[in-house]
Design an enzyme around this catalytic site. Structure first.
Site, short mmCIF file in Angstrom:
data_model
loop_
_atom_site.label_atom_id
_atom_site.label_comp_id
_atom_site.label_asym_id
_atom_site.label_seq_id
_atom_site.Cartn_x
_atom_site.Cartn_y
_atom_site.Cartn_z
N GLY A 8 42.01 30.86 38.55
CA GLY A 8 42.90 30.35 37.47
C GLY A 8 43.88 31.34 37.23
O GLY A 8 44.86 31.25 36.25
N LYS A 12 47.14 35.82 41.68
CA LYS A 12 46.46 36.19 42.78
C LYS A 12 46.84 34.77 43.76
O LYS A 12 47.08 34.96 44.90
CB LYS A 12 44.92 35.62 42.51
CG LYS A 12 44.30 36.63 41.74
CD LYS A 12 42.59 36.34 41.82
CE LYS A 12 41.82 37.44 41.21
NZ LYS A 12 40.38 37.01 41.26
N ASP A 67 36.88 37.62 44.52
CA ASP A 67 36.42 38.38 43.26
C ASP A 67 36.82 39.78 43.49
O ASP A 67 36.75 40.33 44.55
CB ASP A 67 34.94 38.25 42.89
CG ASP A 67 34.51 38.39 41.48
OD1 ASP A 67 35.14 37.93 40.51
OD2 ASP A 67 33.83 39.66 41.27
N SER A 68 37.57 40.25 42.46
CA SER A 68 38.13 41.43 42.81
C SER A 68 38.19 42.43 41.50
O SER A 68 37.66 41.95 40.54
CB SER A 68 39.74 41.46 43.23
OG SER A 68 40.37 40.39 42.41
N PHE A 156 49.98 42.66 38.23
CA PHE A 156 49.05 42.31 37.04
C PHE A 156 48.03 43.19 36.84
O PHE A 156 47.77 44.35 37.55
CB PHE A 156 48.60 40.58 37.12
CG PHE A 156 47.62 40.50 38.29
CD1 PHE A 156 47.83 40.54 39.67
CD2 PHE A 156 46.25 40.42 37.98
CE1 PHE A 156 47.14 40.39 40.64
CE2 PHE A 156 45.33 40.25 39.02
CZ PHE A 156 45.71 40.32 40.18
N GLY A 157 47.28 43.06 35.72
CA GLY A 157 46.04 43.58 35.30
C GLY A 157 46.35 45.06 35.42
O GLY A 157 46.88 45.50 34.70
N ASP A 159 47.44 47.26 37.69
CA ASP A 159 48.59 47.52 38.49
C ASP A 159 49.13 48.80 37.89
O ASP A 159 49.55 49.90 38.52
CB ASP A 159 49.42 46.66 39.00
CG ASP A 159 48.88 45.76 39.87
OD1 ASP A 159 47.92 46.13 40.59
OD2 ASP A 159 49.27 44.50 40.24
N LYS A 179 53.49 45.27 47.73
CA LYS A 179 52.27 45.05 47.27
C LYS A 179 51.14 44.23 48.12
O LYS A 179 50.28 45.04 48.55
CB LYS A 179 52.11 44.36 45.78
CG LYS A 179 50.57 44.35 45.28
CD LYS A 179 50.05 43.83 44.05
CE LYS A 179 48.99 43.60 43.55
NZ LYS A 179 48.55 43.02 42.33
N HIS A 184 44.47 45.44 48.53
CA HIS A 184 43.17 45.03 48.72
C HIS A 184 43.11 43.50 49.06
O HIS A 184 42.58 42.87 49.89
CB HIS A 184 42.29 45.53 47.67
CG HIS A 184 42.57 44.88 46.22
ND1 HIS A 184 44.18 45.36 46.02
CD2 HIS A 184 42.20 44.11 45.29
CE1 HIS A 184 44.27 44.76 44.63
NE2 HIS A 184 42.98 43.99 44.37
#
Ligand code: ITT
Length: 199
Positions: A8, A12, A67-68, A156-157, A159, A179, A184
């Site tokens: 969602g 990503k 999943d990260s 995002f997140g 970063d 990026k 990863h």
């Protein structure tokens, strides 16, 4: 090939679509599918498979899921698989915003001098219930100190608080292309892309 990405998270999707540019990458919301499976696993790969198999049952076409998260050494690997829910209030309630999560993490780490951390991305490609591939990749870095603070507006997140010593910048200070040359998720996606070429 049409590939479904069981996420969602639009950020990503953009990152994956840029790497798998020869394919059409769709996410559940493109087809009006409400998708938010319970991520009950205790490992990244477990959760990636939960997401991928759940969506495969709905679309019956090739599915990728990732999943990260961020693992901070001085916090014993936290927030890890709980990265998206870090600092949330109660089991179902109030998720923090990304900047609130980043501030909380900086507070928890405090003035610790060892600030090494890594982003981890487990990615699964499910072709049928019984046929699948998986990869897990990392990117090493450091959490910014309180004096330096969060920097950058890209990504995002976590970063803005993830510092890359070789670049001299945080992940959020990199362009999308930069990026995607080191992350990863990009490394995992390239490996999955190679698997797709062999099908
Ligand atoms: P989906 O489950 O729908 O894919 P999500 O964002 O909840 O979306 P995860 O469960 O994999 O994804 O949680 C990953 C969290 O880890 C994510 O919300 C960020 O907080 C963090 N994260 C993962 N990759 C990141 C990246 O490249 N940059 C910054 N933070 C990242």
């Amino acid at each position: 090939m049409t590939i479904w990405f069981a996420t969602g998270n639009e950020h990503k999707r953009r990152e994956l679509a840029a790497i798998l540019s020869g394919h059409s990458v769709k996410i559940p919301s493109d087809a009006g599918i409400a998708f938010d499976p319970d991520e009950t696993g205790s490992a990244f790969l477990e959760n990636a498979f939960i997401k991928a198999h759940t969506l495969f049952e709905l679309v019956r076409e090739p599915v990728i899921a990732d999943d990260s998260g961020l693992c901070v050494d001085v916090l014993g690997g936290k927030p890890g698989v709980y990265s998206a829910r870090y600092g949330a209030v109660g089991a179902t309630g109030g998720k923090l915003t990304s900047s609130e999560r980043n501030a909380l993490l900086l507070k928890e780490i405090g003035a610790a001098t060892g600030r090494t951390a890594r982003f981890v991305c487990a990615m699964a490609l499910v072709l049928s219930k019984e046929r699948f591939f998986a990869v897990q990749e990392t990117l090493e870095g450091e959490i910014v100190n309180e004096e330096r603070g969060a920097r950058g507006t890209g990504g995002f997140g976590y970063d803005p608080i993830f510092f890359l010593p070789e670049q001299g910048r945080t992940m959020a200070e990199l362009s999308e292309q930069e990026k995607n040359s080191i992350s990863h998720r990009a490394k995992a996606a390239r490996a999955i892309g190679k698997m797709l070429e062999t099908l």
